[in-house]
Scaffold this active site. Sequence first.
Site, PDB file in Angstrom:
ATOM      1  N   GLY A  13      56.896  77.721  30.413  1.00 17.34           N
ATOM      2  CA  GLY A  13      55.606  77.165  29.960  1.00 17.34           C
ATOM      3  C   GLY A  13      54.576  78.253  29.761  1.00 17.34           C
ATOM      4  O   GLY A  13      53.421  78.128  30.171  1.00 17.34           O
ATOM      5  N   ARG A  38      58.178  75.492  24.350  1.00 19.28           N
ATOM      6  CA  ARG A  38      58.658  74.915  23.095  1.00 19.28           C
ATOM      7  C   ARG A  38      57.948  75.512  21.889  1.00 19.28           C
ATOM      8  O   ARG A  38      58.529  75.649  20.835  1.00 19.28           O
ATOM      9  CB  ARG A  38      58.476  73.395  23.122  1.00 19.28           C
ATOM     10  CG  ARG A  38      59.375  72.716  24.151  1.00 19.28           C
ATOM     11  CD  ARG A  38      58.933  71.306  24.429  1.00 19.28           C
ATOM     12  NE  ARG A  38      57.566  71.272  24.950  1.00 19.28           N
ATOM     13  CZ  ARG A  38      56.891  70.176  25.247  1.00 19.28           C
ATOM     14  NH1 ARG A  38      57.454  69.003  25.077  1.00 19.28           N
ATOM     15  NH2 ARG A  38      55.661  70.252  25.726  1.00 19.28           N
ATOM     16  N   SER A 144      50.624  71.247  42.897  1.00 18.74           N
ATOM     17  CA  SER A 144      49.275  70.739  42.587  1.00 18.74           C
ATOM     18  C   SER A 144      48.693  70.113  43.848  1.00 18.74           C
ATOM     19  O   SER A 144      49.443  69.693  44.749  1.00 18.74           O
ATOM     20  CB  SER A 144      49.369  69.659  41.503  1.00 18.74           C
ATOM     21  OG  SER A 144      48.124  69.000  41.340  1.00 18.74           O
ATOM     22  N   TYR A 157      52.528  61.005  38.184  1.00 13.19           N
ATOM     23  CA  TYR A 157      52.244  62.454  38.241  1.00 13.19           C
ATOM     24  C   TYR A 157      52.228  62.893  39.702  1.00 13.19           C
ATOM     25  O   TYR A 157      52.818  63.922  40.053  1.00 13.19           O
ATOM     26  CB  TYR A 157      50.917  62.780  37.541  1.00 13.19           C
ATOM     27  CG  TYR A 157      50.612  64.269  37.557  1.00 13.19           C
ATOM     28  CD1 TYR A 157      51.402  65.177  36.857  1.00 13.19           C
ATOM     29  CD2 TYR A 157      49.545  64.785  38.305  1.00 13.19           C
ATOM     30  CE1 TYR A 157      51.153  66.541  36.890  1.00 13.19           C
ATOM     31  CE2 TYR A 157      49.276  66.155  38.332  1.00 13.19           C
ATOM     32  CZ  TYR A 157      50.083  67.026  37.626  1.00 13.19           C
ATOM     33  OH  TYR A 157      49.835  68.377  37.660  1.00 13.19           O
ATOM     34  N   LYS A 161      54.664  65.706  41.567  1.00 12.55           N
ATOM     35  CA  LYS A 161      54.188  66.908  42.272  1.00 12.55           C
ATOM     36  C   LYS A 161      54.493  66.840  43.776  1.00 12.55           C
ATOM     37  O   LYS A 161      54.683  67.874  44.416  1.00 12.55           O
ATOM     38  CB  LYS A 161      52.693  67.124  41.996  1.00 12.55           C
ATOM     39  CG  LYS A 161      52.412  67.587  40.550  1.00 12.55           C
ATOM     40  CD  LYS A 161      53.073  68.940  40.231  1.00 12.55           C
ATOM     41  CE  LYS A 161      52.721  69.460  38.845  1.00 12.55           C
ATOM     42  NZ  LYS A 161      53.353  70.747  38.522  1.00 12.55           N
ATOM     43  N   LEU A 189      41.461  71.349  40.049  1.00  7.09           N
ATOM     44  CA  LEU A 189      41.053  71.347  38.638  1.00  7.09           C
ATOM     45  C   LEU A 189      40.978  72.753  38.036  1.00  7.09           C
ATOM     46  O   LEU A 189      40.250  73.615  38.521  1.00  7.09           O
ATOM     47  CB  LEU A 189      39.686  70.671  38.498  1.00  7.09           C
ATOM     48  CG  LEU A 189      39.640  69.164  38.802  1.00  7.09           C
ATOM     49  CD1 LEU A 189      38.193  68.676  38.897  1.00  7.09           C
ATOM     50  CD2 LEU A 189      40.395  68.382  37.736  1.00  7.09           C
ATOM     51  N   THR A 192      42.473  73.966  31.308  1.00  4.18           N
ATOM     52  CA  THR A 192      43.534  74.446  30.399  1.00  4.18           C
ATOM     53  C   THR A 192      43.723  73.327  29.375  1.00  4.18           C
ATOM     54  O   THR A 192      42.847  72.486  29.218  1.00  4.18           O
ATOM     55  CB  THR A 192      44.857  74.647  31.178  1.00  4.18           C
ATOM     56  OG1 THR A 192      45.250  73.374  31.717  1.00  4.18           O
ATOM     57  CG2 THR A 192      44.732  75.642  32.315  1.00  4.18           C
ATOM     58  N   PHE A 194      45.782  71.070  29.929  1.00  5.25           N
ATOM     59  CA  PHE A 194      46.360  70.023  30.784  1.00  5.25           C
ATOM     60  C   PHE A 194      45.776  68.631  30.496  1.00  5.25           C
ATOM     61  O   PHE A 194      46.525  67.660  30.312  1.00  5.25           O
ATOM     62  CB  PHE A 194      46.128  70.421  32.245  1.00  5.25           C
ATOM     63  CG  PHE A 194      46.576  69.407  33.255  1.00  5.25           C
ATOM     64  CD1 PHE A 194      47.892  69.386  33.712  1.00  5.25           C
ATOM     65  CD2 PHE A 194      45.687  68.471  33.776  1.00  5.25           C
ATOM     66  CE1 PHE A 194      48.303  68.453  34.654  1.00  5.25           C
ATOM     67  CE2 PHE A 194      46.099  67.535  34.716  1.00  5.25           C
ATOM     68  CZ  PHE A 194      47.409  67.532  35.154  1.00  5.25           C
TER      69      PHE A 194
HETATM   70  P1  NDP Z   1      48.863  73.596  29.754  1.00  3.96           P
HETATM   71  O1  NDP Z   1      49.032  72.284  29.065  1.00  3.96           O
HETATM   72  O2  NDP Z   1      47.819  74.514  29.277  1.00  3.96           O
HETATM   73  O3  NDP Z   1      50.273  74.359  29.777  1.00  3.96           O
HETATM   74  C1  NDP Z   1      51.472  73.695  30.057  1.00  3.96           C
HETATM   75  C2  NDP Z   1      52.647  74.566  29.657  1.00  3.96           C
HETATM   76  O4  NDP Z   1      53.870  73.872  30.001  1.00  3.96           O
HETATM   77  C3  NDP Z   1      52.677  74.857  28.185  1.00  3.96           C
HETATM   78  O5  NDP Z   1      52.986  76.209  27.976  1.00  3.96           O
HETATM   79  C4  NDP Z   1      53.793  73.968  27.650  1.00  3.96           C
HETATM   80  O6  NDP Z   1      54.466  74.608  26.558  1.00  3.96           O
HETATM   81  C5  NDP Z   1      54.731  73.929  28.878  1.00  3.96           C
HETATM   82  N1  NDP Z   1      55.618  72.779  28.825  1.00  3.96           N
HETATM   83  C6  NDP Z   1      55.305  71.467  28.884  1.00  3.96           C
HETATM   84  N2  NDP Z   1      56.410  70.725  28.741  1.00  3.96           N
HETATM   85  C7  NDP Z   1      57.442  71.592  28.571  1.00  3.96           C
HETATM   86  C8  NDP Z   1      58.834  71.443  28.370  1.00  3.96           C
HETATM   87  N3  NDP Z   1      59.398  70.229  28.281  1.00  3.96           N
HETATM   88  N4  NDP Z   1      59.597  72.545  28.243  1.00  3.96           N
HETATM   89  C9  NDP Z   1      59.044  73.768  28.310  1.00  3.96           C
HETATM   90  N5  NDP Z   1      57.732  73.986  28.515  1.00  3.96           N
HETATM   91  C10 NDP Z   1      56.948  72.908  28.628  1.00  3.96           C
HETATM   92  O7  NDP Z   1      48.629  73.211  31.290  1.00  3.96           O
HETATM   93  P2  NDP Z   1      48.503  74.115  32.619  1.00  3.96           P
HETATM   94  O8  NDP Z   1      48.603  75.546  32.328  1.00  3.96           O
HETATM   95  O9  NDP Z   1      47.326  73.619  33.351  1.00  3.96           O
HETATM   96  O10 NDP Z   1      49.788  73.589  33.387  1.00  3.96           O
HETATM   97  C11 NDP Z   1      50.767  74.431  33.961  1.00  3.96           C
HETATM   98  C12 NDP Z   1      51.247  73.847  35.270  1.00  3.96           C
HETATM   99  O11 NDP Z   1      50.155  73.766  36.187  1.00  3.96           O
HETATM  100  C13 NDP Z   1      51.814  72.428  35.176  1.00  3.96           C
HETATM  101  O12 NDP Z   1      52.965  72.358  35.997  1.00  3.96           O
HETATM  102  C14 NDP Z   1      50.707  71.558  35.757  1.00  3.96           C
HETATM  103  O13 NDP Z   1      51.186  70.366  36.315  1.00  3.96           O
HETATM  104  C15 NDP Z   1      50.141  72.496  36.810  1.00  3.96           C
HETATM  105  N6  NDP Z   1      48.805  72.222  37.282  1.00  3.96           N
HETATM  106  C16 NDP Z   1      47.742  72.178  36.405  1.00  3.96           C
HETATM  107  C17 NDP Z   1      46.465  71.902  36.891  1.00  3.96           C
HETATM  108  C18 NDP Z   1      45.288  71.802  35.987  1.00  3.96           C
HETATM  109  O14 NDP Z   1      44.252  71.228  36.421  1.00  3.96           O
HETATM  110  N7  NDP Z   1      45.304  72.336  34.779  1.00  3.96           N
HETATM  111  C19 NDP Z   1      46.234  71.722  38.343  1.00  3.96           C
HETATM  112  C20 NDP Z   1      47.411  71.806  39.139  1.00  3.96           C
HETATM  113  C21 NDP Z   1      48.639  72.061  38.637  1.00  3.96           C
HETATM  114  P3  NDP Z   1      54.989  73.910  25.233  1.00  3.96           P
HETATM  115  O15 NDP Z   1      54.160  72.680  25.001  1.00  3.96           O
HETATM  116  O16 NDP Z   1      54.810  74.973  24.185  1.00  3.96           O
HETATM  117  O17 NDP Z   1      56.427  73.625  25.508  1.00  3.96           O
HETATM  118  C1  8X3 Z   2      46.374  68.758  38.218  1.00  2.00           C
HETATM  119  C2  8X3 Z   2      45.244  68.464  39.134  1.00  2.00           C
HETATM  120  O1  8X3 Z   2      43.870  66.577  40.197  1.00  2.00           O
HETATM  121  O2  8X3 Z   2      44.358  66.423  37.808  1.00  2.00           O
HETATM  122  O3  8X3 Z   2      47.573  68.799  38.893  1.00  2.00           O
HETATM  123  O4  8X3 Z   2      46.073  66.022  39.430  1.00  2.00           O
HETATM  124  S1  8X3 Z   2      44.886  66.789  39.149  1.00  2.00           S
END
Ligand code: NDP
Ligand code: 8X3
Length: 259
Positions: A13, A38, A144, A157, A161, A189, A192, A194
Amino acid sequence: MTSLRNTIVLVTGASSGIGRSTALRFAAEGAHLLICARRTERLDALASEIRSAHGVKVHSFALDVRDRAAVERSFAALPDEWKRIGILVNNAGLSRGLDTIQQGNIDDWDEMIDTNVKGLLYVTRTVLPGMVERNSGHIVNIGSVAGHWVYPKGNVYNASKFAVTALNEGMKMDLLGTPVRVTSIDPGLIETEFSIVRFHGDEQRAKSVYQGMTPLTPDDIAETIVWSCSRPPHVNISTIVMMPTDQASPTQVHRRTTP
Ligand code: NDP
Ligand code: 8X3
């Protein structure tokens, strides 16, 4: 300190958010980067940026972590020089929807479980045996706060997690007696893509999640991941829960303006 120079780091990712920042941060330490996701055009741009800024080697490839056969094929097809993965950052993940369980979209549920739980397992199962065999390695799981506290409408979700939290603990136990380290970084939080993904492209709704408060940045998380991996070999950082100063739990956020 463990030097990260010349270590091969795999970030799943890496096309956005935390994954992208993490790849850049490891490259700044002299690590070589294996990056996948992807959206390959984004990976190509990141690979060029890393090479020109840090002069390290980068290998990028398209991967949907939900596709078990593709995971196995991609790693089997890696050039030999890339097979000795020293650090795996299991970052690929997403949230889809914020609905009650009785109104939940089952396709959203499948996508979260397939990506956050099964995808993480497929990649880990493929990469980890080599680490055990080489007596060296580190798995970093991106969990998370949602894996520590359930919140209304977070249901599936949260479950995905909580599974990451359980798997992180299980990996640590199963790897006891080997030098392979296991770390879970569990943020609140972070701004991104997300929330845009969670709300199926509704950018206004996504923006409101961070309104009136100061969220964490992907760089905050990347710095913490790199710090965890650069501790001396006898130190295993098991779990780091990190939130913005403006957040106390998933449901308690201090906002200076009302969303
Ligand atoms: P983004 O959406 O910015 O990035 C998510 C990444 O995951 C992208 O690069 C996407 O790439 C990749 N991804 C999603 N599905 C797939 C798949 N099926 N195969 C391969 N790659 C995949 O979000 P974040 O950077 O915030 O998220 C990264 C991680 O952090 C996640 O696990 C999320 O749950 C976790 N997280 C995020 C928080 C937040 O508040 N933002 C808080 C806590 C945890 P592509 O679409 O190109 O495949
Ligand atoms: C992402 C943080 O609080 O939106 O994992 O679930 S929250």
